[in-house]
Design a protein around this motif. Sequence first.
Motif, PDB file in Angstrom:
ATOM      1  N   SER A 197       0.873  -1.247   0.231  1.00 51.85           N
ATOM      2  CA  SER A 197       0.038   0.014   0.019  1.00 51.85           C
ATOM      3  C   SER A 197       0.955   1.414  -0.147  1.00 51.85           C
ATOM      4  O   SER A 197       2.054   1.182   0.583  1.00 51.85           O
ATOM      5  N   HIS A 201      -3.401   4.182  -1.785  1.00 54.60           N
ATOM      6  CA  HIS A 201      -3.875   3.153  -2.868  1.00 54.60           C
ATOM      7  C   HIS A 201      -3.205   1.834  -2.495  1.00 54.60           C
ATOM      8  O   HIS A 201      -2.077   2.039  -1.511  1.00 54.60           O
ATOM      9  N   VAL A 203      -2.030  -2.202  -3.896  1.00 49.09           N
ATOM     10  CA  VAL A 203      -1.819  -3.302  -4.892  1.00 49.09           C
ATOM     11  C   VAL A 203      -1.922  -4.595  -4.573  1.00 49.09           C
ATOM     12  O   VAL A 203      -0.891  -4.838  -3.449  1.00 49.09           O
ATOM     13  N   GLY A 221      -5.485  -3.310  -8.271  1.00 42.65           N
ATOM     14  CA  GLY A 221      -5.337  -2.174  -7.459  1.00 42.65           C
ATOM     15  C   GLY A 221      -6.611  -1.252  -7.268  1.00 42.65           C
ATOM     16  O   GLY A 221      -7.358  -1.428  -8.100  1.00 42.65           O
ATOM     17  N   SER A 225      -5.971   7.706  -7.546  1.00 36.68           N
ATOM     18  CA  SER A 225      -5.603   7.321  -8.731  1.00 36.68           C
ATOM     19  C   SER A 225      -5.236   8.568  -9.780  1.00 36.68           C
ATOM     20  O   SER A 225      -4.788   8.389 -10.827  1.00 36.68           O
ATOM     21  N   LEU A 230      -2.337   4.238 -10.681  1.00 33.61           N
ATOM     22  CA  LEU A 230      -2.992   3.072 -11.086  1.00 33.61           C
ATOM     23  C   LEU A 230      -3.274   2.794 -12.602  1.00 33.61           C
ATOM     24  O   LEU A 230      -4.356   2.015 -12.720  1.00 33.61           O
ATOM     25  N   PRO A 247     -11.550  -2.523  -6.785  1.00 29.09           N
ATOM     26  CA  PRO A 247     -10.307  -3.430  -7.237  1.00 29.09           C
ATOM     27  C   PRO A 247     -10.543  -3.228  -8.845  1.00 29.09           C
ATOM     28  O   PRO A 247     -11.578  -3.720  -9.235  1.00 29.09           O
ATOM     29  N   SER A 262       6.268  -5.406  -5.637  1.00 34.39           N
ATOM     30  CA  SER A 262       5.542  -3.943  -6.126  1.00 34.39           C
ATOM     31  C   SER A 262       5.936  -2.885  -4.711  1.00 34.39           C
ATOM     32  O   SER A 262       6.119  -3.418  -3.715  1.00 34.39           O
ATOM     33  N   SER A 269       3.806   4.417  -8.364  1.00 32.20           N
ATOM     34  CA  SER A 269       3.506   2.878  -8.068  1.00 32.20           C
ATOM     35  C   SER A 269       4.918   2.542  -9.020  1.00 32.20           C
ATOM     36  O   SER A 269       5.132   2.681  -9.948  1.00 32.20           O
TER      37      SER A 269
END
Length: 404
Positions: A197, A201, A203, A221, A225, A230, A247, A262, A269
């Motif tokens: 996280s 956000h 993932v 995710g 955004s 994302l 999601p 990730s 990200s």
Amino acid sequence: MSLLSCGSNAHGQLASGSLEDSNRFQRCSFFGHPSGILPPNTNRVLDIACGANHTLILLEVIDEATGLAIQLWGCGDGRAGQLGPSYMSDVQRNGGLSSVFHQLEIPLGGDPSRRYIYKHVAAAWETTYITFSSPGHSDILISMGADDFGDLGIGGLKRRGKGPNAASIFHNVSFDHLHIHGKSLKDASLTIESLCSGQHHAVVHLRAAWADSSVTTFLAGWGSSRHGQLGQIINSDGRPALFAPTPRILFLSQADDAVVSSALGSQHSAFLLASGRVLGWGSDKKGQIGQISELADVRIVGCTWNGTYAVVSGFYPVELPFAPPTRAVKGIACGTEHVLVSLQSGAEMGVWGWGWNEHGNLGLGTTADVGRPAKIWPHAVSSYTGRVAGIWAGSGTSWIYSTE
């Protein structure tokens, strides 16, 4: 073995027994056990997750009946429900002490024979994510806490505020609405491989297996955004969506270059692939993703709020105050605006750090920011010793797990 912490502590998130910031590492305490001591049946610390003012820890413990078991503990601010439905009442019942770890119980309900166990934990600003696993069944992901930018992954802005009502609810994050190659995930067995996280956000890396023996791994995710962290999500008016409330599939893993891990910042990200390449999505206003796609042979990737750090074979762009070949990077922990690195030289394991230090979160005995890597462990201001077995960093906090 010991767990030590330092840094920001206004809500007791260091589990040090006080509400005062600490610019030196101190031992963490667990309710019902002697001060500064891990529970006596602890086998090892599995993971630590830090939000704005709350902390969660997964402990592997020795259970006489079952062998090994996993416990979830939490401390700090739980007013938004980020530490579970009973945390606030448990703290009050136990003297109002939020500055030590309390064991958390998350009542999933359903068939008790499935025996779900804790698997992963992650924390956003005032939100917590926990995955559970049970042999022969799909993994379960729950979210609890604040939902300011669709953080909960359940549809967006379902509730706001703090207090008893907010703290009494947790939510199952569902993937049933998603389809891959025309097949519904509702009909698949889901395994959550990893969970991470950012500030607002999240993932997850999932493996979906269907009855026809087909298998697909992918990333999904949700949450904030607007900056493309994302992927590109466009509203009907042509503008970027502020958040993804449930999601969404980010991309499918390729068999010949699967996603390894990730890392999430505030507005970006980073995804590490098996080939050693890194994909960067989101804001590049601070240069956080502009050049990472040019890197090769990356082994580890991490993100602060506005930065990306990669451990690359044979390449040391960070100015370490020693000859790089003499030490091997074993791990990296990125907080909001500071970084820890564990380095091994022969049998010796040390920790170095740099960055924002307003709350003493580098454990050096000062609150001055540190522009270049400084040795944190072992350090003269700390009387603690031991071999480093794990490092973590949060919102103005740092954590070292040592075996003695």
